[in-house]
Design an enzyme around this catalytic site. Structure first.
Site, PDB file in Angstrom:
ATOM      1  N   SER A 198       0.822  -1.211   0.000  1.00  0.00           N
ATOM      2  CA  SER A 198       0.000   0.000   0.000  1.00  0.00           C
ATOM      3  C   SER A 198       0.857   1.262   0.000  1.00  0.00           C
ATOM      4  CB  SER A 198      -0.912   0.010   1.231  1.00  0.00           C
ATOM      5  OG  SER A 198      -1.698  -1.161   1.269  1.00  0.00           O
TER       6      SER A 198
HETATM    7  N1  SAH Z   1      -0.703  -5.149   4.183  1.00  0.00           N
HETATM    8  C1  SAH Z   1      -0.050  -5.351   2.904  1.00  0.00           C
HETATM    9  C2  SAH Z   1      -0.957  -4.939   1.747  1.00  0.00           C
HETATM   10  C3  SAH Z   1      -1.128  -6.077   0.831  1.00  0.00           C
HETATM   11  S1  SAH Z   1      -2.368  -5.941  -0.404  1.00  0.00           S
HETATM   12  C4  SAH Z   1       1.291  -4.690   2.827  1.00  0.00           C
HETATM   13  O1  SAH Z   1       1.654  -3.961   3.753  1.00  0.00           O
HETATM   14  O2  SAH Z   1       2.026  -4.934   1.878  1.00  0.00           O
HETATM   15  C5  SAH Z   1      -3.642  -6.999   0.249  1.00  0.00           C
HETATM   16  C6  SAH Z   1      -3.262  -8.406   0.550  1.00  0.00           C
HETATM   17  O3  SAH Z   1      -4.440  -9.074   0.993  1.00  0.00           O
HETATM   18  C7  SAH Z   1      -2.743  -9.220  -0.634  1.00  0.00           C
HETATM   19  O4  SAH Z   1      -1.490  -9.748  -0.329  1.00  0.00           O
HETATM   20  C8  SAH Z   1      -3.789 -10.312  -0.817  1.00  0.00           C
HETATM   21  O5  SAH Z   1      -3.257 -11.543  -1.263  1.00  0.00           O
HETATM   22  C9  SAH Z   1      -4.384 -10.411   0.574  1.00  0.00           C
HETATM   23  N2  SAH Z   1      -5.731 -10.975   0.622  1.00  0.00           N
HETATM   24  C10 SAH Z   1      -6.747 -10.818  -0.270  1.00  0.00           C
HETATM   25  N3  SAH Z   1      -7.841 -11.485   0.129  1.00  0.00           N
HETATM   26  C11 SAH Z   1      -7.533 -12.090   1.303  1.00  0.00           C
HETATM   27  C12 SAH Z   1      -8.257 -12.934   2.195  1.00  0.00           C
HETATM   28  N4  SAH Z   1      -9.524 -13.298   1.978  1.00  0.00           N
HETATM   29  N5  SAH Z   1      -7.618 -13.372   3.300  1.00  0.00           N
HETATM   30  C13 SAH Z   1      -6.331 -13.019   3.559  1.00  0.00           C
HETATM   31  N6  SAH Z   1      -5.590 -12.225   2.737  1.00  0.00           N
HETATM   32  C14 SAH Z   1      -6.186 -11.759   1.626  1.00  0.00           C
END
Ligand code: SAH
Length: 224
Positions: free
Chosen positions: A68
């Site tokens: 993000s």
């Molecule tokens: N917090 C992260 C942002 C990652 S983007 C950072 O600091 O980099 C969102 C993430 O959520 C992705 O890696 C995606 O694979 C995950 N995601 C999407 N749906 C999900 C679910 N149902 N359960 C767990 N993770 C999920």
């Protein structure tokens, strides 16, 4: 010119001031900014992204996912208001950057991720940087992580179509949840959900956002 950690902090401050009427403050909590200052964002981005690691924007991390925008990470952390004794659940480990920031501000972070490779890579970075108070698990965020519930705070970093009742159920009385809610690649709102001491839940929209969708693994919608 290549931006550094210091420039990134300035960019976050500037965007906070720019959005002050929406977020209701013109500076974020100093502890939050200190954590952002101390966690090296470049350690969490792929090798070919290191040169732009301190730009105030999201970056691809593989598997169609993104780390993000730093402003968003800082704002969401501020809204969650983590305190030293808190135990926090994060949904969407991704690169691990948000979990790392939270880990500097509370006693324990539980971070769930559906994409196994991302979870494994993030755990290796936590180990290398010595962030020992983060526990990772591969699983579906819509189910939460009931074994360690209830949590003082829940941070969801992928856009959900609704506020999942399972997650609200895993929040302590007095706890907060920060979650982007809306349709995939469409209008989404960053919501601050609060459960009061009597267990009543109130939520409010903070600002419009754009997050990758939270996949509904449990319903099989995204299974291939
Ligand atoms: N917090 C992260 C942002 C990652 S983007 C950072 O600091 O980099 C969102 C993430 O959520 C992705 O890696 C995606 O694979 C995950 N995601 C999407 N749906 C999900 C679910 N149902 N359960 C767990 N993770 C999920």
């Amino acid at each position: 010119m290549r931006r550094n950690q210091h420039d990134m902090l300035d960019d976050i401050d500037a965007e906070v001031r720019y959005t002050r009427t929406l977020i209701g403050k013109d500076a974020l909590d100093e502890r939050v900014m200190e954590a952002v200052r101390n966690v090296p964002r470049d350690a969490f981005v792929p090798t070919d992204m290191k040169a732009v690691a301190f730009e105030n924007g999201p970056l691809p991390i593989g598997h169609g996912q993104t780390i993000s925008q730093p402003f968003m990470v800082a704002l969401m952390t501020d809204l969650l208001a983590p305190e030293p004794g808190h135990r926090i659940l994060e949904i969407g480990t991704g690169s691990g950057y948000q979990a790392a920031i939270l880990s500097r501000l509370c006693s324990k972070v539980y971070s769930l991720e559906v994409v196994e490779a991302l979870s494994v890579a993030a755990a290796a970075i936590f180990e290398r940087l010595g962030y020992h108070n983060i526990e990772t698990r591969i699983g579906d965020g819509y189910q939460g992580w009931p074994e360690h519930a209830p949590y003082d705070g829940i941070m969801v970093t992928a856009a959900a179509t609704h506020i999942p009742a399972s997650l609200v159920g895993q929040l302590k009385a007095g706890g907060r949840m920060v979650i982007p809610v809306g349709l995939p690649y469409s209008h989404q709102e960053l919501m601050l959900v609060r459960k009061d001491e009597r267990g009543e839940v109130r939520s409010k929209s903070v600002l419009g956002v754009a997050f990758v969708p939270m996949v509904e693994a449990a319903t099989g919608l995204t299974e291939n």
